[in-house]
Scaffold this motif. Structure first.
Motif, PDB file in Angstrom:
ATOM      1  N   VAL A   5       5.365  26.574  50.655  1.00 21.64           N
ATOM      2  CA  VAL A   5       4.712  26.736  49.208  1.00 21.64           C
ATOM      3  C   VAL A   5       4.986  28.230  48.988  1.00 21.64           C
ATOM      4  O   VAL A   5       4.575  29.078  49.433  1.00 21.64           O
ATOM      5  CB  VAL A   5       3.493  26.370  49.064  1.00 21.64           C
ATOM      6  CG1 VAL A   5       2.906  26.409  47.719  1.00 21.64           C
ATOM      7  CG2 VAL A   5       3.233  24.773  49.326  1.00 21.64           C
ATOM      8  N   THR A   6       5.777  28.401  47.677  1.00 25.58           N
ATOM      9  CA  THR A   6       6.010  29.661  47.371  1.00 25.58           C
ATOM     10  C   THR A   6       5.786  29.929  45.980  1.00 25.58           C
ATOM     11  O   THR A   6       5.191  29.029  45.121  1.00 25.58           O
ATOM     12  CB  THR A   6       7.614  30.145  47.462  1.00 25.58           C
ATOM     13  OG1 THR A   6       8.333  29.323  46.597  1.00 25.58           O
ATOM     14  CG2 THR A   6       8.104  30.077  48.820  1.00 25.58           C
ATOM     15  N   LEU A   7       5.364  31.258  45.761  1.00 25.80           N
ATOM     16  CA  LEU A   7       5.126  31.506  44.219  1.00 25.80           C
ATOM     17  C   LEU A   7       6.028  32.489  43.779  1.00 25.80           C
ATOM     18  O   LEU A   7       6.554  33.379  44.236  1.00 25.80           O
ATOM     19  CB  LEU A   7       3.676  32.275  44.439  1.00 25.80           C
ATOM     20  CG  LEU A   7       2.779  32.718  43.061  1.00 25.80           C
ATOM     21  CD1 LEU A   7       2.566  31.563  42.372  1.00 25.80           C
ATOM     22  CD2 LEU A   7       1.759  33.839  43.370  1.00 25.80           C
ATOM     23  N   GLY A   8       6.632  32.131  42.469  1.00 23.25           N
ATOM     24  CA  GLY A   8       7.577  32.679  42.033  1.00 23.25           C
ATOM     25  C   GLY A   8       7.463  33.216  40.440  1.00 23.25           C
ATOM     26  O   GLY A   8       6.531  32.470  39.915  1.00 23.25           O
ATOM     27  N   ARG A   9       8.342  33.731  39.819  1.00 19.52           N
ATOM     28  CA  ARG A   9       8.325  33.950  38.418  1.00 19.52           C
ATOM     29  C   ARG A   9       8.812  32.673  37.662  1.00 19.52           C
ATOM     30  O   ARG A   9       9.804  32.020  38.160  1.00 19.52           O
ATOM     31  CB  ARG A   9       9.099  34.974  37.969  1.00 19.52           C
ATOM     32  CG  ARG A   9       8.582  36.514  38.389  1.00 19.52           C
ATOM     33  CD  ARG A   9       7.336  36.774  37.567  1.00 19.52           C
ATOM     34  NE  ARG A   9       6.724  37.885  37.910  1.00 19.52           N
ATOM     35  CZ  ARG A   9       5.651  38.672  37.424  1.00 19.52           C
ATOM     36  NH1 ARG A   9       5.046  38.037  36.468  1.00 19.52           N
ATOM     37  NH2 ARG A   9       5.225  39.584  37.580  1.00 19.52           N
ATOM     38  N   ASP A  10       8.147  32.247  36.452  1.00 19.52           N
ATOM     39  CA  ASP A  10       8.615  31.261  35.794  1.00 19.52           C
ATOM     40  C   ASP A  10       9.429  32.049  34.553  1.00 19.52           C
ATOM     41  O   ASP A  10       8.826  32.781  33.725  1.00 19.52           O
ATOM     42  CB  ASP A  10       7.358  30.582  35.028  1.00 19.52           C
ATOM     43  CG  ASP A  10       7.641  29.444  34.243  1.00 19.52           C
ATOM     44  OD1 ASP A  10       8.905  29.117  33.936  1.00 19.52           O
ATOM     45  OD2 ASP A  10       6.948  28.595  34.028  1.00 19.52           O
TER      46      ASP A  10
END
Length: 62
Positions: A5-10
């Protein structure tokens, strides 16, 4: 099965967005059969339905 699971920019609003990549291993199963089972499970899974359109999900048989 492994999940990253990754967190990135929308890009839509500059905020943050989650993404998930699931790698499924099905030993002793034909690849085509494994891919069909995994695709069907992803369609029927209540969690997959709940996050549809909200989290980018990639599912792959390895």
């Amino acid at each position: 099965m492994t999940c990253a699971v990754t967190l990135g920019r929308d890009p839509a609003d500059g905020g943050y967005k989650l993404a998930a990549e699931l790698k499924v291993e099905m030993p002793n199963s034909e690849r085509e059969t494994s891919e069909q089972v995994v695709a069907q499970a992803h369609q029927l899974c209540p969690y997959s339905k709940a996050i549809a359109g909200n989290i980018d999900v990639k599912v792959a048989v390895v």
